[in-house]
Design a protein around this motif. Structure first.
Motif, PDB file in Angstrom:
ATOM      1  N   GLY A   2       0.792  -1.222   0.000  1.00  0.00           N
ATOM      2  CA  GLY A   2       0.000   0.000   0.000  1.00  0.00           C
ATOM      3  C   GLY A   2       0.824   1.272   0.000  1.00  0.00           C
ATOM      4  O   GLY A   2       0.283   2.357  -0.085  1.00  0.00           O
ATOM      5  N   GLY A   3       2.142   1.149   0.103  1.00  0.00           N
ATOM      6  CA  GLY A   3       2.987   2.333   0.141  1.00  0.00           C
ATOM      7  C   GLY A   3       3.053   2.926   1.538  1.00  0.00           C
ATOM      8  O   GLY A   3       2.464   2.417   2.482  1.00  0.00           O
ATOM      9  N   LEU A   4       3.760   4.022   1.667  1.00  0.00           N
ATOM     10  CA  LEU A   4       3.931   4.704   2.947  1.00  0.00           C
ATOM     11  C   LEU A   4       3.329   6.096   2.873  1.00  0.00           C
ATOM     12  O   LEU A   4       3.393   6.743   1.829  1.00  0.00           O
ATOM     13  N   THR A   5       2.790   6.542   3.984  1.00  0.00           N
ATOM     14  CA  THR A   5       2.334   7.926   4.049  1.00  0.00           C
ATOM     15  C   THR A   5       3.565   8.831   4.041  1.00  0.00           C
ATOM     16  O   THR A   5       4.692   8.383   4.280  1.00  0.00           O
ATOM     17  N   TYR A   6       3.356  10.097   3.812  1.00  0.00           N
ATOM     18  CA  TYR A   6       4.458  11.055   3.803  1.00  0.00           C
ATOM     19  C   TYR A   6       5.194  11.021   5.150  1.00  0.00           C
ATOM     20  O   TYR A   6       6.422  10.979   5.193  1.00  0.00           O
ATOM     21  N   PHE A  12      10.946   6.816   8.111  1.00  0.00           N
ATOM     22  CA  PHE A  12      11.771   5.734   7.564  1.00  0.00           C
ATOM     23  C   PHE A  12      13.131   6.267   7.121  1.00  0.00           C
ATOM     24  O   PHE A  12      14.173   5.688   7.434  1.00  0.00           O
ATOM     25  N   ARG A  13      13.143   7.384   6.414  1.00  0.00           N
ATOM     26  CA  ARG A  13      14.410   7.974   5.957  1.00  0.00           C
ATOM     27  C   ARG A  13      15.309   8.341   7.133  1.00  0.00           C
ATOM     28  O   ARG A  13      16.511   8.071   7.125  1.00  0.00           O
ATOM     29  N   THR A  14      14.720   8.969   8.132  1.00  0.00           N
ATOM     30  CA  THR A  14      15.478   9.368   9.324  1.00  0.00           C
ATOM     31  C   THR A  14      16.057   8.148  10.032  1.00  0.00           C
ATOM     32  O   THR A  14      17.230   8.129  10.425  1.00  0.00           O
ATOM     33  N   THR A  15      15.234   7.108  10.167  1.00  0.00           N
ATOM     34  CA  THR A  15      15.656   5.890  10.862  1.00  0.00           C
ATOM     35  C   THR A  15      16.746   5.169  10.082  1.00  0.00           C
ATOM     36  O   THR A  15      17.739   4.715  10.659  1.00  0.00           O
ATOM     37  N   ALA A  73      11.123   7.199  15.299  1.00  0.00           N
ATOM     38  CA  ALA A  73      10.568   8.259  14.445  1.00  0.00           C
ATOM     39  C   ALA A  73       9.082   8.064  14.164  1.00  0.00           C
ATOM     40  O   ALA A  73       8.589   8.422  13.102  1.00  0.00           O
ATOM     41  N   ASP A  74       8.365   7.488  15.124  1.00  0.00           N
ATOM     42  CA  ASP A  74       6.917   7.235  14.996  1.00  0.00           C
ATOM     43  C   ASP A  74       6.560   6.466  13.730  1.00  0.00           C
ATOM     44  O   ASP A  74       5.462   6.628  13.197  1.00  0.00           O
ATOM     45  N   ALA A  75       7.494   5.653  13.214  1.00  0.00           N
ATOM     46  CA  ALA A  75       7.224   4.987  11.944  1.00  0.00           C
ATOM     47  C   ALA A  75       7.808   3.588  11.806  1.00  0.00           C
ATOM     48  O   ALA A  75       7.279   2.783  11.064  1.00  0.00           O
TER      49      ALA A  75
END
Length: 166
Positions: A2-6, A12-15, A73-75
């Motif tokens: 389903g992809g990722l929300t913004y 994800f990038r930060t992590t 990162a809440d993700a």
């Protein structure tokens, strides 16, 4: 699927940036030749690293019927593993980490599970290349909405000055 929300993509990038920096620090510093006492010791090192990079990280939150290791990162759910016995194939140690992390990820609506394993090398074994210690895996063949990214960090390598020719 389903992809990722913004927001999840930013987390994800930060992590991932923090995780790659963790692996670099592990290999470039003293960690690869040090000893890891247990899973709590390993989790403390990882948590301290995330916080030093200003990545928000929750530890020990109760969700999905148990206590998760880390949520960054809440993700991104992070499932830590510690293998305290000598292992010839570090990347294959603790194979159920992704499936365990998946249980928490479902409750958190997280689509990414990082499994991070500290694995003791066999005496005299050369540490694997760091690029071989990151792998994308299915966390569960029936769950097409979640992916496991496995980081393996070896420890207990011999000090470079103690190396002998093969």
């Amino acid at each position: 699927k389903g992809g990722l929300t913004y927001e999840a993509l930013q987390g994800f990038r930060t992590t991932m940036a923090a995780m790659f920096a963790f692996v670099d620090m592990w290999y470039d510093g003293n960690e690869i030749v040090s000893d890891v006492k247990d899973e709590a010791d390993f989790q403390e090192r990882l948590t301290r690293h995330f916080r030093s990079r200003s990545v928000p990280v929750e530890e020990g939150t109760v969700v999905g019927g148990g206590k998760l290791d880390l949520f960054a990162a809440d993700a991104v759910l992070i499932e830590n593993k510690y293998v305290g016995s000598e292992t010839a194939e570090p990347a294959n140690a603790a194979p159920s980490a992704g499936a365990q992390g998946r249980r928490y990820a479902i409750a958190l609506q997280s689509q990414i599970v990082l499994s991070v394993a500290a694995v003791q090398l066999k005496k005299g074994e050369e540490p694997p290349q760091r690029s071989d210690m990151v792998e994308v895996r299915e966390s569960n063949t029936a769950d097409k909405n979640r992916t496991e990214i496995r980081f393996t960090v070896p420890y207990g390598a011999s000090v470079p000055s103690a190396q002998k020719p093969q």
